[in-house]
Write a protein that holds these residues in place. Structure first.
Motif, PDB file in Angstrom:
ATOM      1  N   MET A 293      35.066 -45.825 -44.989  1.00  0.00           N
ATOM      2  CA  MET A 293      35.962 -46.844 -44.492  1.00  0.00           C
ATOM      3  C   MET A 293      35.285 -48.527 -45.175  1.00  0.00           C
ATOM      4  SD  MET A 293      37.593 -48.587 -42.411  1.00  0.00           S
ATOM      5  CE  MET A 293      38.149 -50.001 -41.557  1.00  0.00           C
ATOM      6  N   ARG A 294      33.976 -48.274 -45.932  1.00  0.00           N
ATOM      7  CA  ARG A 294      33.595 -49.521 -46.194  1.00  0.00           C
ATOM      8  C   ARG A 294      33.984 -50.258 -47.643  1.00  0.00           C
ATOM      9  NH1 ARG A 294      28.699 -46.994 -44.287  1.00  0.00           N
ATOM     10  NH2 ARG A 294      28.506 -45.921 -46.155  1.00  0.00           N
ATOM     11  N   GLN A 295      34.254 -48.498 -48.225  1.00  0.00           N
ATOM     12  CA  GLN A 295      34.973 -48.816 -49.442  1.00  0.00           C
ATOM     13  C   GLN A 295      36.458 -49.102 -49.233  1.00  0.00           C
ATOM     14  OE1 GLN A 295      35.015 -44.697 -50.760  1.00  0.00           O
ATOM     15  NE2 GLN A 295      33.450 -44.794 -52.115  1.00  0.00           N
ATOM     16  N   LEU A 296      37.291 -48.825 -48.608  1.00  0.00           N
ATOM     17  CA  LEU A 296      38.163 -49.927 -48.222  1.00  0.00           C
ATOM     18  C   LEU A 296      38.148 -51.313 -47.710  1.00  0.00           C
ATOM     19  CD1 LEU A 296      40.432 -47.058 -45.873  1.00  0.00           C
ATOM     20  CD2 LEU A 296      40.766 -48.434 -47.868  1.00  0.00           C
TER      21      LEU A 296
ATOM     22  N   THR B  76      32.926 -34.222 -47.986  1.00  0.00           N
ATOM     23  CA  THR B  76      32.726 -33.357 -46.882  1.00  0.00           C
ATOM     24  C   THR B  76      31.462 -33.227 -46.949  1.00  0.00           C
ATOM     25  OG1 THR B  76      34.729 -31.958 -47.710  1.00  0.00           O
ATOM     26  CG2 THR B  76      35.230 -33.028 -46.721  1.00  0.00           C
ATOM     27  N   LYS B  77      30.314 -33.230 -47.680  1.00  0.00           N
ATOM     28  CA  LYS B  77      29.006 -33.091 -47.724  1.00  0.00           C
ATOM     29  C   LYS B  77      28.266 -33.309 -46.696  1.00  0.00           C
ATOM     30  CE  LYS B  77      29.431 -32.331 -52.640  1.00  0.00           C
ATOM     31  NZ  LYS B  77      30.392 -32.645 -52.834  1.00  0.00           N
ATOM     32  N   GLY B  78      28.663 -35.120 -45.970  1.00  0.00           N
ATOM     33  CA  GLY B  78      28.211 -35.455 -44.761  1.00  0.00           C
ATOM     34  C   GLY B  78      28.953 -34.782 -43.595  1.00  0.00           C
ATOM     35  N   GLY B  79      28.811 -35.025 -42.565  1.00  0.00           N
ATOM     36  CA  GLY B  79      29.712 -34.889 -41.107  1.00  0.00           C
ATOM     37  C   GLY B  79      30.867 -36.134 -41.210  1.00  0.00           C
ATOM     38  N   LEU B  80      31.906 -35.488 -40.452  1.00  0.00           N
ATOM     39  CA  LEU B  80      32.522 -36.356 -40.450  1.00  0.00           C
ATOM     40  C   LEU B  80      32.852 -37.526 -40.220  1.00  0.00           C
ATOM     41  CD1 LEU B  80      36.431 -35.995 -40.804  1.00  0.00           C
ATOM     42  CD2 LEU B  80      35.900 -35.306 -38.003  1.00  0.00           C
ATOM     43  N   GLU B  81      32.206 -38.215 -39.060  1.00  0.00           N
ATOM     44  CA  GLU B  81      31.370 -39.670 -38.986  1.00  0.00           C
ATOM     45  C   GLU B  81      31.022 -40.085 -40.003  1.00  0.00           C
ATOM     46  OE1 GLU B  81      32.806 -41.571 -36.411  1.00  0.00           O
ATOM     47  OE2 GLU B  81      33.201 -40.605 -35.774  1.00  0.00           O
ATOM     48  N   GLU B  82      30.008 -39.873 -41.009  1.00  0.00           N
ATOM     49  CA  GLU B  82      29.721 -40.294 -42.330  1.00  0.00           C
ATOM     50  C   GLU B  82      30.765 -40.534 -43.056  1.00  0.00           C
ATOM     51  OE1 GLU B  82      26.000 -39.068 -45.311  1.00  0.00           O
ATOM     52  OE2 GLU B  82      26.821 -38.088 -43.674  1.00  0.00           O
ATOM     53  N   SER B  83      31.663 -39.580 -43.351  1.00  0.00           N
ATOM     54  CA  SER B  83      32.897 -40.032 -44.517  1.00  0.00           C
ATOM     55  C   SER B  83      33.638 -40.639 -43.811  1.00  0.00           C
ATOM     56  CB  SER B  83      33.945 -38.145 -44.666  1.00  0.00           C
ATOM     57  OG  SER B  83      32.273 -37.421 -44.718  1.00  0.00           O
ATOM     58  N   VAL B  84      34.025 -40.802 -42.405  1.00  0.00           N
ATOM     59  CA  VAL B  84      34.776 -41.631 -42.485  1.00  0.00           C
ATOM     60  C   VAL B  84      34.013 -43.215 -42.429  1.00  0.00           C
ATOM     61  CG1 VAL B  84      35.847 -43.138 -39.736  1.00  0.00           C
ATOM     62  CG2 VAL B  84      36.006 -40.691 -40.412  1.00  0.00           C
TER      63      VAL B  84
ATOM     64  N   ARG C 164      43.742 -49.360 -35.481  1.00  0.00           N
ATOM     65  CA  ARG C 164      42.640 -48.090 -35.084  1.00  0.00           C
ATOM     66  C   ARG C 164      42.800 -47.021 -35.411  1.00  0.00           C
ATOM     67  NH1 ARG C 164      36.921 -49.939 -33.935  1.00  0.00           N
ATOM     68  NH2 ARG C 164      36.497 -47.793 -33.534  1.00  0.00           N
ATOM     69  N   ASP C 165      43.572 -47.042 -34.712  1.00  0.00           N
ATOM     70  CA  ASP C 165      43.494 -44.996 -34.307  1.00  0.00           C
ATOM     71  C   ASP C 165      44.852 -44.562 -35.918  1.00  0.00           C
ATOM     72  OD1 ASP C 165      42.663 -44.931 -31.800  1.00  0.00           O
ATOM     73  OD2 ASP C 165      44.377 -44.967 -30.883  1.00  0.00           O
ATOM     74  N   ALA C 166      45.646 -45.183 -36.176  1.00  0.00           N
ATOM     75  CA  ALA C 166      46.548 -44.365 -37.636  1.00  0.00           C
ATOM     76  C   ALA C 166      45.364 -44.182 -38.664  1.00  0.00           C
ATOM     77  CB  ALA C 166      47.303 -45.247 -37.867  1.00  0.00           C
ATOM     78  N   LEU C 167      44.310 -45.929 -38.643  1.00  0.00           N
ATOM     79  CA  LEU C 167      43.473 -46.027 -39.809  1.00  0.00           C
ATOM     80  C   LEU C 167      42.705 -44.676 -40.012  1.00  0.00           C
ATOM     81  CD1 LEU C 167      43.080 -46.860 -42.390  1.00  0.00           C
ATOM     82  CD2 LEU C 167      41.197 -48.744 -40.741  1.00  0.00           C
ATOM     83  N   ARG C 168      42.459 -43.989 -38.553  1.00  0.00           N
ATOM     84  CA  ARG C 168      41.270 -43.474 -38.781  1.00  0.00           C
ATOM     85  C   ARG C 168      42.360 -42.078 -38.763  1.00  0.00           C
ATOM     86  NH1 ARG C 168      35.612 -42.085 -36.669  1.00  0.00           N
ATOM     87  NH2 ARG C 168      36.251 -39.824 -36.282  1.00  0.00           N
ATOM     88  N   GLY C 169      43.556 -41.227 -38.318  1.00  0.00           N
ATOM     89  CA  GLY C 169      43.911 -40.486 -38.579  1.00  0.00           C
ATOM     90  C   GLY C 169      44.414 -40.314 -40.296  1.00  0.00           C
ATOM     91  N   LEU C 170      44.656 -41.239 -40.619  1.00  0.00           N
ATOM     92  CA  LEU C 170      45.081 -41.388 -42.399  1.00  0.00           C
ATOM     93  C   LEU C 170      43.173 -40.825 -42.915  1.00  0.00           C
ATOM     94  CD1 LEU C 170      46.753 -41.454 -44.500  1.00  0.00           C
ATOM     95  CD2 LEU C 170      46.039 -44.567 -44.528  1.00  0.00           C
ATOM     96  N   ILE C 171      42.701 -41.669 -42.505  1.00  0.00           N
ATOM     97  CA  ILE C 171      41.532 -41.197 -43.549  1.00  0.00           C
ATOM     98  C   ILE C 171      40.897 -40.186 -43.623  1.00  0.00           C
ATOM     99  CG2 ILE C 171      38.224 -41.828 -43.368  1.00  0.00           C
ATOM    100  CD1 ILE C 171      39.375 -44.674 -42.407  1.00  0.00           C
ATOM    101  N   GLU C 172      40.832 -39.706 -41.370  1.00  0.00           N
ATOM    102  CA  GLU C 172      39.898 -38.468 -41.646  1.00  0.00           C
ATOM    103  C   GLU C 172      41.303 -37.112 -41.229  1.00  0.00           C
ATOM    104  OE1 GLU C 172      40.580 -37.398 -36.866  1.00  0.00           O
ATOM    105  OE2 GLU C 172      38.103 -39.185 -36.739  1.00  0.00           O
ATOM    106  N   GLU C 173      42.291 -37.118 -42.459  1.00  0.00           N
ATOM    107  CA  GLU C 173      43.644 -35.853 -42.689  1.00  0.00           C
ATOM    108  C   GLU C 173      43.026 -36.439 -44.971  1.00  0.00           C
ATOM    109  OE1 GLU C 173      46.705 -34.822 -45.228  1.00  0.00           O
ATOM    110  OE2 GLU C 173      46.363 -36.948 -45.780  1.00  0.00           O
ATOM    111  N   PHE C 174      43.045 -37.636 -45.342  1.00  0.00           N
ATOM    112  CA  PHE C 174      42.320 -37.767 -46.556  1.00  0.00           C
ATOM    113  C   PHE C 174      40.907 -37.107 -46.345  1.00  0.00           C
ATOM    114  CE2 PHE C 174      39.461 -39.798 -49.840  1.00  0.00           C
ATOM    115  CZ  PHE C 174      40.246 -39.582 -50.703  1.00  0.00           C
ATOM    116  N   ILE C 175      39.999 -37.013 -45.774  1.00  0.00           N
ATOM    117  CA  ILE C 175      38.123 -35.846 -45.664  1.00  0.00           C
ATOM    118  C   ILE C 175      39.083 -34.840 -45.922  1.00  0.00           C
ATOM    119  CG2 ILE C 175      36.488 -36.256 -45.007  1.00  0.00           C
ATOM    120  CD1 ILE C 175      37.073 -39.107 -43.774  1.00  0.00           C
ATOM    121  N   THR C 176      39.469 -33.899 -44.583  1.00  0.00           N
ATOM    122  CA  THR C 176      39.926 -32.877 -44.865  1.00  0.00           C
ATOM    123  C   THR C 176      40.805 -32.105 -45.968  1.00  0.00           C
ATOM    124  OG1 THR C 176      40.934 -33.574 -42.517  1.00  0.00           O
ATOM    125  CG2 THR C 176      38.382 -33.206 -42.544  1.00  0.00           C
TER     126      THR C 176
END
Length: 82
Positions: free
Chosen positions: A52-55, A40-48, A19-31
């Motif tokens: 996640m839904r797309q994955l 990045t148009k919404g907040g970080l949580e919304e973007s994550v 869970r942590d590795a995936l979250r880190g990868l998604i956050e790095e991808f977004i930012t």
């Protein structure tokens, strides 16, 4: 376990990552600096959650590049065109 190797890299099932590795990868991808992921148009949580839904739906993939030893998130369409 990764799927068969294709020119675009190895597809890593997102549910095989911690869970942590995936979250880190998604956050790095977004930012990621210098890219316009469109998340990045919404907040970080919304973007994550959006990534996640797309994955989960198989619209996006976690891909490991053996040459650079890096992981990235790409659209399924983008992967097939690489």
């Amino acid at each position: 376990m990764p799927s068969e190797s294709e020119e675009g890299g190895l597809i890593i099932p997102h549910d095989r990552l911690s869970r942590d590795a995936l979250r880190g990868l998604i956050e790095e991808f977004i930012t990621r600096e210098g890219t316009d992921s469109g998340y990045t148009k919404g907040g970080l949580e919304e973007s994550v959650e959006m990534v996640m839904r797309q994955l989960t739906r198989g619209e996006a993939l976690v891909v490991f590049d053996q040459e650079t030893e890096t992981a990235n998130i790409v659209s399924k369409k983008q992967f097939k065109n690489s």
